[in-house]
Design a protein around this motif. Structure first.
Motif, short mmCIF file in Angstrom:
data_model
loop_
_atom_site.label_atom_id
_atom_site.label_comp_id
_atom_site.label_asym_id
_atom_site.label_seq_id
_atom_site.Cartn_x
_atom_site.Cartn_y
_atom_site.Cartn_z
N ARG A 81 0.64 -1.31 0.09
CA ARG A 81 -0.07 0.06 0.20
C ARG A 81 0.94 1.15 -0.18
N ALA A 82 1.91 1.29 0.84
CA ALA A 82 2.60 2.38 0.84
C ALA A 82 3.50 2.44 -0.51
N GLU A 83 3.83 1.61 -1.14
CA GLU A 83 4.40 1.69 -2.16
C GLU A 83 3.59 2.19 -3.56
N THR A 84 2.33 2.02 -3.48
CA THR A 84 1.60 2.17 -4.37
C THR A 84 1.09 3.93 -4.16
N GLU A 85 1.36 4.22 -3.18
CA GLU A 85 0.95 5.47 -2.63
C GLU A 85 2.15 6.46 -2.45
N LYS A 86 3.34 6.00 -3.01
CA LYS A 86 4.56 7.01 -3.14
C LYS A 86 4.29 8.19 -3.83
N ASP A 87 3.65 8.40 -4.52
CA ASP A 87 3.23 9.50 -5.39
C ASP A 87 1.89 10.43 -4.87
N GLY A 88 1.55 9.92 -3.70
CA GLY A 88 0.33 10.42 -2.91
C GLY A 88 -0.63 9.45 -2.86
N PRO A 89 -1.77 10.11 -2.03
CA PRO A 89 -2.65 9.14 -1.50
C PRO A 89 -3.64 8.95 -2.99
N ILE A 90 -4.27 7.62 -2.99
CA ILE A 90 -5.23 7.24 -4.07
C ILE A 90 -6.48 7.63 -3.64
N VAL A 91 -6.92 7.16 -2.60
CA VAL A 91 -8.39 7.41 -1.85
C VAL A 91 -8.27 8.47 -1.13
N ALA A 92 -9.30 9.53 -1.44
CA ALA A 92 -9.70 10.62 -0.48
C ALA A 92 -10.58 10.28 0.79
N LYS A 93 -11.49 9.38 0.54
CA LYS A 93 -12.78 8.93 1.60
C LYS A 93 -13.09 7.63 1.24
N VAL A 94 -13.11 7.00 2.30
CA VAL A 94 -14.11 5.59 2.20
C VAL A 94 -15.32 5.65 3.37
N VAL A 95 -16.16 4.88 2.47
CA VAL A 95 -17.68 4.84 3.40
C VAL A 95 -17.94 3.48 3.08
N ASN A 96 -18.19 2.96 4.34
CA ASN A 96 -18.82 1.52 4.18
C ASN A 96 -20.04 1.30 5.35
N GLN A 97 -20.79 0.19 4.83
CA GLN A 97 -22.01 0.09 5.53
C GLN A 97 -22.25 -1.55 5.75
N PHE A 98 -22.77 -2.10 6.60
CA PHE A 98 -22.91 -3.32 6.76
C PHE A 98 -24.28 -3.70 6.17
N LEU A 99 -24.72 -4.59 5.41
CA LEU A 99 -25.98 -4.89 5.02
C LEU A 99 -26.48 -6.37 5.26
N GLN A 100 -27.72 -6.50 5.57
CA GLN A 100 -28.25 -7.63 5.87
C GLN A 100 -29.29 -8.06 4.80
N PRO A 101 -29.34 -9.18 3.88
CA PRO A 101 -30.18 -9.53 2.94
C PRO A 101 -31.51 -9.85 3.72
N THR A 102 -32.61 -9.16 2.95
CA THR A 102 -33.86 -9.45 3.39
C THR A 102 -34.70 -10.84 3.20
N SER A 103 -35.59 -11.42 3.60
CA SER A 103 -36.08 -12.67 3.34
C SER A 103 -36.29 -13.03 1.75
N PHE A 104 -36.56 -11.86 1.25
CA PHE A 104 -36.99 -12.09 -0.28
C PHE A 104 -35.79 -11.78 -1.13
N SER A 105 -34.65 -11.48 -0.63
CA SER A 105 -33.60 -11.22 -1.69
C SER A 105 -32.77 -12.46 -2.33
N SER A 106 -32.53 -12.22 -3.64
CA SER A 106 -31.85 -13.22 -4.46
C SER A 106 -30.61 -13.74 -3.93
N VAL A 107 -29.84 -12.57 -3.31
CA VAL A 107 -28.83 -12.84 -2.44
C VAL A 107 -28.98 -12.94 -1.00
N LYS A 108 -28.51 -14.03 -0.52
CA LYS A 108 -28.73 -14.56 0.96
C LYS A 108 -27.33 -14.53 1.50
#
Length: 108
Positions: A81-108
């Motif tokens: 990670r340090a090597e890939t950021e030697k020319d400066g940061p790549i990411v300005a901001k990270v946003v994350n959320q935890f999601l739980q599938p609904t009972s009717f979701s095609s993804v379980k």
């Protein structure tokens, strides 16, 4: 199963660097730590085309904490990670959320 939605808002012009880092470095390290991706997306039409969206799949929050912490403290990841950021940061901001599938979701 739970899913973590992560959005990386890149420093302008650095999205190609982020995509390259995922493809050549990050995914291999995730495999080493048992982290499973459920998909990656860039923005075709929308507010910003300088963002990467992706989903990770975990058995539970405890499973996520264990695997993510192991990855985040991996010396190989920290060095690359340090090597890939030697020319400066790549990411300005990270946003994350935890999601739980609904009972009717095609993804379980």
């Amino acid at each position: 199963m739970i899913y973590e939605l992560r959005v990386y808002h890149c420093v302008p012009g650095r999205l190609p660097n982020l995509l390259n880092r995922f493809e050549t470095i990050t995914l291999k390290l995730w495999e080493k730590h048992g982290i499973k991706q459920a998909g990656f997306w860039t923005v075709l039409v929308g507010e910003s085309n300088q963002a990467l969206y992706y989903l990770l799949a975990f058995e539970s929050l405890a499973d996520r904490e264990k695997k993510w912490n192991a990855f985040a403290s991996d010396p190989e990841w920290l060095a690359k990670r340090a090597e890939t950021e030697k020319d400066g940061p790549i990411v300005a901001k990270v946003v994350n959320q935890f999601l739980q599938p609904t009972s009717f979701s095609s993804v379980k």
